[in-house]
Motif scaffolding. Sequence first.
Motif, short mmCIF file in Angstrom:
data_model
loop_
_atom_site.label_atom_id
_atom_site.label_comp_id
_atom_site.label_asym_id
_atom_site.label_seq_id
_atom_site.Cartn_x
_atom_site.Cartn_y
_atom_site.Cartn_z
N SER A 72 0.81 -1.22 0.00
CA SER A 72 0.00 0.00 0.00
C SER A 72 0.85 1.28 0.00
O SER A 72 0.58 2.20 -0.78
N PRO A 311 -5.34 -5.27 -9.61
CA PRO A 311 -5.30 -4.64 -8.27
C PRO A 311 -6.02 -5.50 -7.24
O PRO A 311 -7.04 -6.13 -7.53
N LEU A 312 -5.47 -5.53 -6.03
CA LEU A 312 -6.04 -6.37 -4.97
C LEU A 312 -7.28 -5.71 -4.38
O LEU A 312 -7.36 -4.48 -4.33
N ALA A 313 -8.22 -6.57 -3.94
CA ALA A 313 -9.42 -6.01 -3.30
C ALA A 313 -9.02 -5.29 -2.03
O ALA A 313 -9.53 -4.22 -1.72
N LEU A 314 -8.10 -5.88 -1.27
CA LEU A 314 -7.60 -5.26 -0.03
C LEU A 314 -6.08 -5.42 0.01
O LEU A 314 -5.56 -6.45 -0.42
N ASP A 317 -4.56 -8.65 1.21
CA ASP A 317 -4.59 -9.85 0.36
C ASP A 317 -3.25 -10.11 -0.31
O ASP A 317 -3.08 -11.12 -1.00
N VAL A 321 -2.50 -13.67 -2.25
CA VAL A 321 -2.48 -13.63 -3.72
C VAL A 321 -1.09 -14.02 -4.24
O VAL A 321 -0.95 -14.79 -5.19
N PRO B 41 -6.58 1.35 -7.07
CA PRO B 41 -7.16 1.41 -5.72
C PRO B 41 -6.34 0.57 -4.73
O PRO B 41 -5.84 -0.49 -5.08
N GLY B 42 -6.21 1.08 -3.51
CA GLY B 42 -5.45 0.35 -2.48
C GLY B 42 -4.00 0.80 -2.38
O GLY B 42 -3.34 0.51 -1.39
#
Lengths: 498, 177
Positions: A72, A311-314, A317, A321, B41-42
């Motif tokens: 992130s 792109p990762l959902a969160l 992850d 992943v 995103p993220g």
Amino acid sequence: MEAFRQEIIVGAVVVYMVFCVVTGLWAMRRTHNSSDFFIAGRGLGPIVVALALFSSTLSGFGFVGGPGLVYSIGVSSFWMVVISSTGYAIGFFLVAKRIRMIAELRDCISLPDVVAARYGSQAVRFMIAITIVLGVMGYLATQILAMAVVMQAILSGTEMFANIGLVTCVVISSAVLIFYCVTGGIIASVYTDVVQGAIMIVAGTLILFTAMNVFDGGMQEATSIILADDGEAAMPYGAAGIMASLGWFFVFGLGLAGQPHLITKMMMNKNMSDNRTILPMSLFGYVMAALLWISIGIVMRAAVIDGVVPPLALPDDAASVFLSVFANPLLAGVVFAGLFAAIMSTSDAFLNIGTAAIIHDIPKAIRGKSVENELFWARVVTVILAIVAASFALYSHFQDATLVAILGAFGWGTFAASIFPVVAVGLNWKGATVAGAVTAISAALLINFVSQLAGFTFPYGVSGQLVAFVASMVLFIGVSLVTKKPVLDSDIDRMMDI
Amino acid sequence: MRSKLIYIIFAVGVLMAAILLAIILAENVPNSGGVAHPDLPGLQIGGDGAARMENIGTLGLAFHFLLLVQIVLLSVLGISERYRSIELLACMGGSLALMLLVAWQMYSGHQQFLETGETDYFLGFPTATAWATYGTWLAAIPHVVIYTWGFRKYIYTPEDQQKYEALLKEKSKRSEQ
């Protein structure tokens, strides 16, 4: 082998959990009293203490949240890891010798016991015990939830358990944790920590090699991709900036010596001289295991920027992943077992210190003596504590996340700010007073709690935890200097001269 | 000076608090703590690093230096006063010098990158980041070595062991009575 990926992962996790249960049964025969249950009778060898120390440091956060943070915010979160050598060194210079001496001299079985002996104050004991209990609830709830979420993700990939629910996963994972903690106490905890630590070292090393081969140009190609996208994310202070990075340096570096679940383990070694080997061994283990944190985060950020992975959902992850896309099924099995090991090794340490605070320290602070039959009540309270924490976790997940978030405020940063000055400095400075200790703990709790609850953010990435820690250090020494110099008990006074 | 160590630690702590206050009160720049990636995103990005460092770069470096000084002072506090010899203080001073060098290299390397937009690489990372990653880790190793190799000389000497064992004997005598 690829066709059996889920089965291999499930198999590795099941083998690990069976090992934990067997260790609990073995340790039960060596647990005869509350001293055995809480501090292993101060009879552990250096390798056991070293592995227990580092594996308790690296919780599930290191295997899930850590890589997620690098994914992130880039290099900023490296600072939580690279300060480990400083953090361990400070912990040993300031705490290891004195806490071990005071524990034997006064038959202490918990950190609040040590603090009460040093300051001769039940008020300080009570405040530290309450801080620990609140912190334990927050930590345990999040760890149990993390364990259940990972278990659900693993089992739902198989045909047989495709529809397994989160509640069932909480029950299974908590049952294993409770079983070995209740039967074997800290003895089971530290011996499972040894295997947990070994798994984490192997997992970290193998993941580094896997990560270096994801891009043809190795790690340099990965960091070049990140640098081309955003220069700051790959530079030393990362996307969060210089003060966020230095804040983590301060809180995670100095703060390591204020973590109750870690420094309690410094009371458990058989010989004082073992400290000289425990320090480098703990550090080596931590560094090897933490390679996973850095390498997965960097490679996943580069892979997403480069379009190799969507792109990762969160951010959290990132590790799972990475394992499903880039890792061999056997390696994925080892790392998932390592993940459970990381979560359980921290959870068992917290269950242990939380139980000690409830049945030993809070009663002693209030009525001057502990409960009768400590060993029996230690086992009962361990079960209750784990069930309450699991209930908090489920309530938070399904109903309202606020509760665990509030308790989560009493995490690493709060422990660091409230315990470091009182213990790490207080054990080495005779001039530290009760007033200084009470002021420092109060200020640390207040600043952390208010900044977390109010969602207050400081500019330039300065965290509430950093502000609380700096303030508590200054207040602790300042108030102690202006209050009357304490008269120490003779044995404590002489111990502090050694 | 050695018996006044706690006053020096206090003074360094107060200075750090003052710098922190100055940073908090400094004129803020947009996205000083990072901002969401425009496309992914993220992910967070740092954006304009030069702008972020303009107001607080020097203060941040000073805070970093003081933190390293504090780490060494606290380590010395953990050693009994009678063992704080010139030799030990020289070792600690050397360790501090190494840590300060690493901090300066990462800061100046970062500044250089902000000015030129170019960087070399060392073992997988941009040079300034390599100083942070490997340098920070390794710069504390002399500290670990001082503790491990100097354990019987500075931390827990044979004389300390005798004193401690005497304390334990007195304790067991008291409990027998």
